[in-house]
Motif scaffolding. Structure first.
Motif, PDB file in Angstrom:
ATOM      1  N   HIS A 189     -13.517 106.563 -28.687  1.00  0.00           N
ATOM      2  CA  HIS A 189     -13.523 107.972 -28.353  1.00  0.00           C
ATOM      3  C   HIS A 189     -12.435 108.210 -27.310  1.00  0.00           C
ATOM      4  O   HIS A 189     -12.113 107.311 -26.522  1.00  0.00           O
ATOM      5  N   ALA A 190     -11.880 109.416 -27.300  1.00  0.00           N
ATOM      6  CA  ALA A 190     -10.828 109.759 -26.331  1.00  0.00           C
ATOM      7  C   ALA A 190     -10.962 111.225 -25.966  1.00  0.00           C
ATOM      8  O   ALA A 190     -11.361 112.051 -26.799  1.00  0.00           O
ATOM      9  N   ALA A 191     -10.635 111.549 -24.708  1.00  0.00           N
ATOM     10  CA  ALA A 191     -10.763 112.933 -24.258  1.00  0.00           C
ATOM     11  C   ALA A 191      -9.712 113.256 -23.222  1.00  0.00           C
ATOM     12  O   ALA A 191      -9.330 112.412 -22.407  1.00  0.00           O
ATOM     13  N   ASP A 192      -9.251 114.504 -23.239  1.00  0.00           N
ATOM     14  CA  ASP A 192      -8.291 114.995 -22.246  1.00  0.00           C
ATOM     15  C   ASP A 192      -8.444 116.499 -22.136  1.00  0.00           C
ATOM     16  O   ASP A 192      -8.814 117.180 -23.112  1.00  0.00           O
ATOM     17  N   ILE A 193      -8.116 117.016 -20.964  1.00  0.00           N
ATOM     18  CA  ILE A 193      -8.233 118.463 -20.739  1.00  0.00           C
ATOM     19  C   ILE A 193      -7.074 119.247 -21.348  1.00  0.00           C
ATOM     20  O   ILE A 193      -7.183 120.442 -21.596  1.00  0.00           O
ATOM     21  N   ASP A 194      -5.964 118.565 -21.642  1.00  0.00           N
ATOM     22  CA  ASP A 194      -4.736 119.226 -22.092  1.00  0.00           C
ATOM     23  C   ASP A 194      -4.665 119.223 -23.622  1.00  0.00           C
ATOM     24  O   ASP A 194      -4.576 118.152 -24.234  1.00  0.00           O
ATOM     25  N   PRO A 195      -4.693 120.386 -24.278  1.00  0.00           N
ATOM     26  CA  PRO A 195      -4.638 120.414 -25.743  1.00  0.00           C
ATOM     27  C   PRO A 195      -3.379 119.781 -26.322  1.00  0.00           C
ATOM     28  O   PRO A 195      -3.424 119.204 -27.418  1.00  0.00           O
ATOM     29  N   VAL A 196      -2.257 119.874 -25.617  1.00  0.00           N
ATOM     30  CA  VAL A 196      -1.025 119.251 -26.109  1.00  0.00           C
ATOM     31  C   VAL A 196      -1.173 117.733 -26.124  1.00  0.00           C
ATOM     32  O   VAL A 196      -0.787 117.052 -27.081  1.00  0.00           O
ATOM     33  N   ALA A 197      -1.764 117.187 -25.069  1.00  0.00           N
ATOM     34  CA  ALA A 197      -2.000 115.745 -25.024  1.00  0.00           C
ATOM     35  C   ALA A 197      -2.962 115.319 -26.120  1.00  0.00           C
ATOM     36  O   ALA A 197      -2.755 114.281 -26.781  1.00  0.00           O
ATOM     37  N   GLY A 252     -11.241 118.845 -23.287  1.00  0.00           N
ATOM     38  CA  GLY A 252     -12.049 119.462 -22.246  1.00  0.00           C
ATOM     39  C   GLY A 252     -11.956 118.676 -20.954  1.00  0.00           C
ATOM     40  O   GLY A 252     -11.297 117.639 -20.870  1.00  0.00           O
ATOM     41  N   ASP A 253     -12.632 119.174 -19.934  1.00  0.00           N
ATOM     42  CA  ASP A 253     -12.582 118.591 -18.595  1.00  0.00           C
ATOM     43  C   ASP A 253     -13.508 117.379 -18.498  1.00  0.00           C
ATOM     44  O   ASP A 253     -14.740 117.524 -18.563  1.00  0.00           O
ATOM     45  N   LEU A 254     -12.920 116.209 -18.367  1.00  0.00           N
ATOM     46  CA  LEU A 254     -13.645 114.953 -18.216  1.00  0.00           C
ATOM     47  C   LEU A 254     -14.746 114.813 -19.278  1.00  0.00           C
ATOM     48  O   LEU A 254     -14.458 114.789 -20.467  1.00  0.00           O
ATOM     49  N   TYR A 255     -16.014 114.762 -18.858  1.00  0.00           N
ATOM     50  CA  TYR A 255     -17.107 114.493 -19.797  1.00  0.00           C
ATOM     51  C   TYR A 255     -17.606 115.732 -20.521  1.00  0.00           C
ATOM     52  O   TYR A 255     -18.413 115.626 -21.456  1.00  0.00           O
TER      53      TYR A 255
END
Length: 271
Positions: free
Chosen positions: A123-131, A149-152
């Motif tokens: 799983h992977a997550a980031d707040i920046d849609p471009v990233a 989204g923001d962190l968790y």
């Protein structure tokens, strides 16, 4: 007979990059020459590099753990020192593990862990849609689930208490130090990917505080930190109920702070 410089554009390219302050001018020149399809294209690449655009953005990829990680304008460029974080994570991962690449950026950490270990539930997550869009390209072959989204916050509730390895290259540049960074970072990478707050540990504290809800018993949180910040990151982990330890790299001048969730200490309360 043509002059040697007309046959070989490398010397002039190296000279132009050196004049612009590029420390690894010869290596960069070879990469730009390989990427350019014509002299005019090479001239434009050199002009843009001399103006401060990150080399990796010009190439469209960054080398990381022996892999080519796709990057695009406006995305945090994975740093080679973060290979130390990957090595610490890989030493603790087994095939089939549930792994989260938090603050994933282009997805380089998750991509490298998957390449080293093989079968994972990634799983992977980031707040920046471009990233996140860039990470989706890099992680397409891994079957990873990717969230924005923001962190968790964007993670599905079903993931609570299941993550065995939570790797986070969260921002850790102190706010006042961002202006001292090389222009390719401070001018071309998103501030949200760099700014760690007044002491550089603000995001680390938030990551540590939320980790027990998501870690499996015995699971581990690994955060990359600056050498002078590691003790503060470890303290944040201890305050969250994790058992911290610090591994330092003199080669990369960084540290990885590990926080283990003791069996029986899982926090499955609602946010």
């Amino acid at each position: 007979m043509p002059a040697s410089s007309e046959l070989d554009p490398l010397p002039a390219t190296v000279a132009a990059l050196r004049a612009a302050g590029c420390v690894f001018a010869e290596e960069e020149a070879r990469l730009l020459l390989a990427a350019a399809g014509a002299p005019a294209e090479l001239a434009e690449l050199v002009r843009r590099r001399a103006a401060g655009l990150p080399l990796e953005v010009l190439l469209g990829w960054a080398e990381f753990c022996g892999l080519r990680v796709a990057v695009e304008p406006g995305v945090f460029v994975p740093r080679r020192r973060t290979e130390f974080l990957v090595a610490q994570a890989v030493a603790r991962v087994r095939p089939g593990s549930v792994v989260l690449d938090l603050c994933c950026g282009a997805g380089a950490v998750g991509m490298a862990i998957a390449a080293a270990v093989g079968r994972l539930e990634l799983h992977a997550a980031d707040i920046d849609p471009v990233a996140v869009r860039c990470a989706a390209r890099n992680l397409a072959s891994t079957g990873a689930q990717i969230y924005t989204g923001d962190l968790y916050d964007p993670l599905p509730p079903a993931l609570q208490g299941r993550i065995e390895i939570l790797a986070a290259n969260a921002p850790y540049v102190p706010t006042a130090a961002i202006g001292l960074m090389p222009p390719e970072a401070r001018d071309h990478e998103p501030r949200i990917a760099l700014d760690g707050g007044p002491d550089g540990v603000e995001v680390h504290r938030r990551v540590a505080a939320g980790a027990p809800r998501w870690l499996a018993p015995g699971g581990a949180l690994l955060i990359e930190a600056g050498q002078d910040q590691a003790e503060h990151t470890a303290a944040a982990m201890a305050a969250a109920g994790l058992v911290p330890s610090i591994t330092r790299s003199e080669e990369w001048a960084c540290a990885v702070v590990l926080g283990t969730l003791p069996p029986g200490e899982q926090d499955v309360g609602l946010p």
